[in-house]
Design an enzyme around this catalytic site. Structure first.
Site, PDB file in Angstrom:
ATOM      1  N   GLU A 296      -0.757  -2.111   4.939  1.00  0.00           N
ATOM      2  CA  GLU A 296       0.566  -1.772   5.978  1.00  0.00           C
ATOM      3  C   GLU A 296       0.606  -0.616   6.923  1.00  0.00           C
ATOM      4  OE1 GLU A 296       3.820  -1.419   8.735  1.00  0.00           O
ATOM      5  OE2 GLU A 296       3.303  -0.081   7.006  1.00  0.00           O
ATOM      6  N   GLU A 297      -0.155   0.755   6.175  1.00  0.00           N
ATOM      7  CA  GLU A 297       0.004   2.500   6.540  1.00  0.00           C
ATOM      8  C   GLU A 297      -0.861   2.676   8.174  1.00  0.00           C
ATOM      9  OE1 GLU A 297       2.375   3.448   6.795  1.00  0.00           O
ATOM     10  OE2 GLU A 297       3.837   3.023   4.868  1.00  0.00           O
TER      11      GLU A 297
ATOM     12  N   HIS B  71       8.193   8.917   4.246  1.00  0.00           N
ATOM     13  CA  HIS B  71       7.436   9.480   4.879  1.00  0.00           C
ATOM     14  C   HIS B  71       7.273  11.090   4.441  1.00  0.00           C
ATOM     15  CE1 HIS B  71       4.625   6.724   7.470  1.00  0.00           C
ATOM     16  NE2 HIS B  71       5.451   5.883   6.860  1.00  0.00           N
TER      17      HIS B  71
ATOM     18  N   ASP C  79       0.814  -1.011  -0.312  1.00  0.00           N
ATOM     19  CA  ASP C  79      -0.198  -0.067  -0.128  1.00  0.00           C
ATOM     20  C   ASP C  79       0.925   1.324  -0.601  1.00  0.00           C
ATOM     21  OD1 ASP C  79       0.731  -0.912   2.832  1.00  0.00           O
ATOM     22  OD2 ASP C  79      -0.685   0.618   3.734  1.00  0.00           O
TER      23      ASP C  79
END
Length: 391
Positions: free
Chosen positions: A137-138, A362, A80
């Site tokens: 996962e996020e 990020h 993702d």
């Protein structure tokens, strides 16, 4: 086998880069990886894997079975993207506004596809290898859903390995933390309830903002004065919401925050002490409170007995002394849902090759040194082969 795997990975380099750039250009958010997993499935259908799809809504499992019984090794990639606008001039930059692969999951997926091609070229004499292409996962715990839907069964997985591309490690190097490697990522919500009124007459009200200021300062002592200072704990209040105008005392204030800790056994202590502090402060100042503490993603635990196996495999691929031992991270990673069930290793793959690839995960300009991608494929494949051969 060593030179063969590295050379096979090198031969796949342009393909791995092409796959990664395609995924980077078309990112999808958690549990929305419809086109991503379709792309993965198309690549795997060319190989000799048994494919289970879908699992965990938008996930996929590909299993390579050996000629005889033996250990089963799982290798995992998350797929993702993040809800962040990419800030780059790359020709393959994200084509989706507000969504970008700015944590490297596009690289993870391409790396595992590379490992799949290597594995398919070297059939197993014994044992099994399962490739877990995981969604969400996020912050959405896709790994937990994978586990709950049987990703570690049929055949039962003995060990699991995964990696994360990382700018804190140079290209050609890797790093790992023994034992607890990432933090439990817990959350809490607090509502402080007072009595609203006019700012000119505070004695006729109970000011929840004043109470909140004392709470914020005092909660830091939950860590500094109640927990062994050698333990790793962070308590952060990241959001405050309350009030209407400068001359109004609001009736309530809401606080939101996170607790990060490595040792999950400390969770009960932190919850208990936070509640005690809240009770004492609010009652002492005439108010009341509501408190909710939510256990989040658990800590990744790197099984110490597996690290020598990983080290040996990395030595074969990158040469000696390229696995660095580093301190734990207070970030969260849902690979922990696998290591809560079975022994596993989760390591960082160095992808810092220049200033352009040094931005942190990020960051809107995050990118990876693509020279590192074949190393990741080779290491994962090498680890799987070595573990099956030696156990």
């Amino acid at each position: 086998m060593q030179e063969g795997i590295l050379s096979k990975a090198a031969a796949l380099k342009e393909d791995i880069i092409t796959w990664r750039r395609h995924l980077h250009q078309y990112p999808e958010l958690s549990f929305e990886e419809v086109e991503t997993v379709r792309f993965v499935k198309e690549k795997l259908e060319q190989l000799n894997f048994d494919i289970e799809y879908p699992i965990a809504k938008t996930g996929l499992i590909a299993t390579l079975k050996g000629e005889s019984e033996g250990p089963t090794v799982a290798l995992r990639a998350d797929m993702d993207a993040l809800p962040i606008q990419e800030e780059s001039n790359l020709p393959y930059k994200s084509s989706v506004d507000g969504v970008g692969h700015l944590c490297g999951h596009d690289a993870h997926t391409a790396i595992l596809l590379g490992a799949a091609h290597i594995l398919s070229q070297n059939p197993l004499k014994k044992g099994n290898i399962k490739l877990l292409f995981q969604p969400a996962e996020e912050g959405y715990g896709g790994a937990e859903v994978m586990v709950n839907e049987g990703a570690l069964q049929n055949p039962a997985v003995d060990v699991i390995a995964g990696l994360h591309v990382h700018p804190t490690v140079k290209t050609g190097e890797t790093s790992i933390t023994e034992g607890y490697a990432t933090a439990c990522a817990d959350s809490f919500d607090i509502k402080i309830i007072g009595k609203g009124g006019h700012a000119a007459h505070p004695h006729l009200s109970i000011d929840p903002i004043a109470i909140a200021s004392t709470v914020i300062a005092s909660l830091q002592q939950v860590v500094s004065r109640n927990v062994d200072p050698l333990e790793n704990i962070v308590l952060t209040i990241g959001k405050i919401n309350g009030g209407f105008a400068r001359n109004v005392i609001a009736p309530e204030v809401a606080l939101e925050g996170t607790v990060r800790l490595l040792n999950p056994n400390l969770r009960p202590l932190v919850k208990e002490k936070m509640d005690e502090y809240l009770k004492g402060i609010t009652e002492g100042m005439g108010g009341t409170y509501e408190f909710t503490y939510t256990d989040g993603i658990p800590s990744v635990y790197n099984e110490p007995t597996l690290i020598p196996d990983l080290h040996h495999s990395i030595d074969k691929v990158l040469g000696e002394n390229q696995l660095l031992k580093v301190k734990p991270s207070m970030g969260g990673e849902d690979f922990s849902y696998y290591t809560n069930k079975i022994p596993g290793v989760f390591f960082r793959l160095g992808t810092n090759g220049s200033e352009d690839t040094s931005y942190p995960n990020h960051h809107p300009k995050f990118n990876v040194d693509e020279d590192a991608l074949p190393y990741g494929s080779a290491i994962l494949a090498q680890f799987a082969y070595d573990y099956i051969e030696n156990h």
